[in-house]
Enzyme design. Sequence first.
Site, PDB file in Angstrom:
ATOM      1  N   LYS A   1       0.852  -1.198   0.000  1.00 19.19           N
ATOM      2  CA  LYS A   1       0.000   0.000   0.000  1.00 19.19           C
ATOM      3  C   LYS A   1       0.879   1.236   0.000  1.00 19.19           C
ATOM      4  CE  LYS A   1      -3.715   1.967   2.912  1.00 19.19           C
ATOM      5  NZ  LYS A   1      -4.504   1.748   4.151  1.00 19.19           N
TER       6      LYS A   1
ATOM      7  N   SER B   1      -9.449   1.609   3.406  1.00 19.94           N
ATOM      8  CA  SER B   1      -8.656   2.445   2.527  1.00 19.94           C
ATOM      9  C   SER B   1      -7.673   1.639   1.663  1.00 19.94           C
ATOM     10  CB  SER B   1      -7.895   3.484   3.343  1.00 19.94           C
ATOM     11  OG  SER B   1      -7.002   2.841   4.235  1.00 19.94           O
TER      12      SER B   1
ATOM     13  N   SER C   1      -9.391  -0.937   7.507  1.00 17.16           N
ATOM     14  CA  SER C   1      -8.912  -0.775   6.124  1.00 17.16           C
ATOM     15  C   SER C   1      -8.272  -1.996   5.487  1.00 17.16           C
ATOM     16  CB  SER C   1      -7.941   0.387   6.033  1.00 17.16           C
ATOM     17  OG  SER C   1      -8.664   1.571   6.041  1.00 17.16           O
TER      18      SER C   1
HETATM   19  N1  GLN Z   1     -12.908   3.424   7.077  1.00 17.91           N
HETATM   20  C1  GLN Z   1     -12.095   3.804   8.181  1.00 17.91           C
HETATM   21  C2  GLN Z   1     -11.796   5.271   8.110  1.00 17.91           C
HETATM   22  O1  GLN Z   1     -12.212   5.875   7.177  1.00 17.91           O
HETATM   23  C3  GLN Z   1     -10.868   2.967   8.217  1.00 17.91           C
HETATM   24  C4  GLN Z   1      -9.592   3.609   7.831  1.00 17.91           C
HETATM   25  C5  GLN Z   1      -8.393   2.739   8.049  1.00 17.91           C
HETATM   26  O2  GLN Z   1      -8.466   1.659   8.638  1.00 17.91           O
HETATM   27  N2  GLN Z   1      -7.249   3.244   7.619  1.00 17.91           N
HETATM   28  O3  GLN Z   1     -11.197   5.824   8.956  1.00 17.91           O
END
Ligand code: GLN
Length: 486
Positions: A77, A152, A176
Amino acid sequence: MFSFKSIETYHQYLATHPDGCTIAVKYYLERIEENKHLNAYLEVFAEEALTRAAQLDSQRAAGKPIGKLHGVVISIKDVIAYKGHKVSASSRMLEGYTSLYNATAVERLLAEEAIIIGRNNCDEFAMGSTNENSAYGPTRNALDPDRVPGGSSGGSAVAVQADLCMLSLGSDTGGSVRQPADFCGIIGLKPTYGTISRYGLLAYASSFDQIGVFGKIIADLAMVLAVISGPDEYDSTALSNKQEINDLSILSSNTPPPRVAYFREAIEHPSLDPEIRYTLLQFIDTLQQDGAVVTEVPFDYLDFIVPAYYVLTTAEASSNLSRYDGVKFGHRGAAQPGDTLDAFYKKNRTEGFGKEVQRRILLGTFVLSAGHYDAYFTKAQQVRQLLVEKTTQVFQDFDALIMPTVPATAFRLGEKSDDPIALYLADIYTVFANLTGIPGISLPLFKHSNGMPFGLQVMTDRYQDPYLLQLSFNWLSRYQGVNLQG
Ligand code: GLN
């Protein structure tokens, strides 16, 4: 034609194919090219991956013993630092920035001879649930390109889903890794907080952030975890004792029947898709028929966990992202004569950060401001403490906790773009593990009548990652591909 099933069978293949690593890398480069429309990669390290593959092939030919991840093709990532390579967090803010050092996870992958093939698209600074917050366009779900892959770590999930690499590293601050794994029909693991060093992981919310792994086979995830986990002098929150995360490629299914808990409020929650609810209840029945003890446990805090998560993570983000001011790090706009320093910072940050990141920085600054600190930040910390206590209690009596991973299957592109609150609320099942630090995994067990996959989320107590992997292995071996919906 080359096909990848597991690290173990790939290594057997390499034993009889002198140019096997090169064949594998060429295969993935072609697949990536053919699937460009999915936008899973921001950059592919093609030449370099081929050179490395050729080196590894000749080392084998010379009889050198192979590393644990010898020739394993992995993507990362775009929030994980790889020396001499760009890392941008999918943000204009870091456009053109090249990392000066390796993340510990990357260092350890390379030491075991993995090949890093490219960096994956994601939501900007890992903030989001759809990959639509990337400054470089959304990633698309390979099963239905009109749908999002989740976020994400959407690019990493699609890279594994669409066979554009063998395994991928993502990061999980509030789901994420698990949520995109659910949307894409693959496995996504977030280990216990501190299992994998955060050194070289671009910070979003440091007390939540954890690197996670995407793959299709538990034994492969276990192998990668075994390689990259462990203490690290560069991250004081990395666990000091390396857990016994052995190579679980010979996982046994001879474990005693698990004692499994689930929260009634989670299953009854109005936001949960009725078909997902029904399937989960069917699955619980099946587990019971197969000898597991599955018990409903009351949980009064469900509606507090998303607010607590968004107060605490935005607070941490506002502090972590203050370094991107165009002076210390990040985009620098053209200063106008007479600009004050404040105007200069403001310009850099307004131009560099996208809308969602700006929203979270503002929210975080607000909850930390003198007049509101106690009402929001302190309160949210108290909720976090309560959740930790509740979790400890649950795991005194149970081996595992199950939940849906997400209340719905993959959203359509644009479906929720104008409604950040709706997206935040869809994190209801994943943020719990990050608030409490426990490990969680999403297992690709189910399929919705709309054709999309969805996962079962399994969690265990802190430091029980090996057990979590064992149980996941057992359940996948037994129930994957079985029609549990009747
Ligand atoms: N959907 C969550 C957020 O928007 C998760 C983000 C993450 O785990 N980086 O914060």
